[in-house]
Motif scaffolding. Structure first.
Motif, PDB file in Angstrom:
ATOM      1  N   LEU A  92     -10.938   0.641   4.778  1.00 30.06           N
ATOM      2  CA  LEU A  92     -10.211   0.353   6.007  1.00 30.06           C
ATOM      3  C   LEU A  92     -10.342   1.492   7.010  1.00 30.06           C
ATOM      4  CD1 LEU A  92      -6.949  -1.229   4.561  1.00 30.06           C
ATOM      5  CD2 LEU A  92      -8.687  -2.404   5.893  1.00 30.06           C
TER       6      LEU A  92
ATOM      7  N   LEU B  43       0.818  -1.208   0.000  1.00 28.16           N
ATOM      8  CA  LEU B  43       0.000   0.000   0.000  1.00 28.16           C
ATOM      9  C   LEU B  43       0.851   1.256   0.000  1.00 28.16           C
ATOM     10  CD1 LEU B  43      -2.879  -0.855   2.496  1.00 28.16           C
ATOM     11  CD2 LEU B  43      -3.143  -0.226   0.099  1.00 28.16           C
TER      12      LEU B  43
ATOM     13  N   GLY C  14      -9.555   0.825  -1.184  1.00 28.71           N
ATOM     14  CA  GLY C  14      -9.207   0.012  -0.029  1.00 28.71           C
ATOM     15  C   GLY C  14      -8.921   0.844   1.209  1.00 28.71           C
TER      16      GLY C  14
ATOM     17  N   PRO D 186      -5.718  -4.503   0.755  1.00 23.50           N
ATOM     18  CA  PRO D 186      -6.986  -4.025   1.317  1.00 23.50           C
ATOM     19  C   PRO D 186      -8.059  -5.087   1.522  1.00 23.50           C
ATOM     20  CG  PRO D 186      -6.137  -2.405  -0.205  1.00 23.50           C
ATOM     21  CD  PRO D 186      -5.227  -3.597  -0.308  1.00 23.50           C
TER      22      PRO D 186
END
Length: 233
Positions: free
Chosen positions: A112, A28, A108, A146
Motif C-alpha cells: 500500500l 490493520l 500489505g 490490505p
C-alpha cells in the motif's frame, strides 16, 4: 488496565477513527495490539466483532453511496474462501498464527505504501485474488484489509463511494468470519473507545487530508505489525 490493555484500547480508538475517515484501517491498527494483549485465539474473534461495529457506524450514514456491484464482486471469493481457510489453519500453532498475522500486515503495508497499481486488479481474476487473500489474512489475524485496499486503489471511485463500499465489504466479511471462528465479546473500554474514535472520524473526515490520513494509518500499522511479529519469536 495493564500496559498491553491500555495500548489495545488506544489502538481500537485510532483504528475506528481511521476506518470512519478512510473506509479501512481498523483491523490493520487494532488487530496487532489486541492480539498481542490477549493472544491470537481470543484476539482475532475480538477484532472481528469490533471491526463489524467500526464499519457499521459510518455505513449507517453513508450506505446510499455503496457500489453494490463492487462489493459483491469482492465478497463472493471472500465468503467462499473463509471456511476453507479456517479449516486449513485450525491446527496451526498459536505462535505461528501471531507471526503470520504480523508478516501479513507488514506485506500489505509495504504494498500500500508503494501505491501499487495493476491493470490485473481491475479484471474479475483480480477481484478473486484480492478476495481470497483477504479471507486468508482475516482468518489468520483479523487483518483482511490490505488486499481489498489494493483493489480499491485501482478502482478510481470518488472518496465517499469508495469509503461506503469498503465499509459494506468489511461489515459482511467480518460477520461471516466471526460466524466461522466464533465470537469473543470485547471489553467495555474497547467498545467505548471504538465509539469515540468512529464518531470523531465521521465528524472530521471531510476536513482531513487523504494523504496525511493514509500515511498515519500505514505508520501505526507498521509499528503494530512489528510488535505482533515479535511475540512469535
Amino acid at each position: 488496565m495493564t500496559g498491553p490493555d491500555t495500548l489495545a484500547v488506544a489502538a481500537v480508538a485510532l483504528g475506528a477513527f481511521a476506518q470512519a475517515a478512510t473506509g479501512m484501517g481498523f483491523s490493520l491498527i487494532a488487530a496487532p495490539a489486541l492480539i498481542a494483549a490477549v493472544g491470537p485465539h481470543r484476539g482475532v474473534p475480538t477484532v472481528l466483532l469490533l471491526a463489524v461495529l467500526a464499519s457499521l457506524l459510518p455505513l449507517s450514514r453513508d450506505w446510499r453511496h455503496t457500489r453494490l456491484r463492487d462489493t459483491g464482486r469482492l465478497l463472493l471469493p471472500t465468503l467462499l474462501g473463509t471456511p476453507v481457510a479456517a479449516r486449513l489453519l485450525a491446527a496451526v500453532d498459536t505462535r505461528l498464527l501471531a507471526g503470520a498475522a504480523g508478516l501479513g500486515v507488514l506485506a500489505g503495508v509495504a504494498l500500500l505504501a508503494r501505491g501499487l497499481r495493476s491493470a490485473f486488479l481491475r479484471r474479475p481474476a483480480g477481484a478473486w485474488i484480492s478476495g481470497l487473500g483477504s479471507a486468508g489474512l482475516n482468518v489468520i489475524g483479523g487483518v483482511g484489509g490490505p488486499p481489498i485496499g489494493l483493489y480499491a486503489a485501482n478502482a478510481g471511485r470518488p472518496a465517499r463511494e469508495a469509503r461506503a463500499t469498503l465499509h459494506a465489504f468489511f461489515l459482511v466479511q467480518n460477520v461471516a468470519t466471526a460466524a466461522v471462528l466464533g465470537v469473543v465479546l470485547p471489553s467495555w473500554p474497547a467498545v467505548a473507545a471504538l465509539a469515540v474514535g468512529a464518531a470523531t472520524g465521521m465528524a472530521l473526515s471531510p476536513r482531513l487530508s487523504p494523504t496525511a490520513t493514509r500515511s498515519g494509518v500505514l505508520a501505526v500499522s507498521c509499528v503494530g505489525a512489528l510488535a505482533l511479529t515479535g511475540t512469535a519469536l
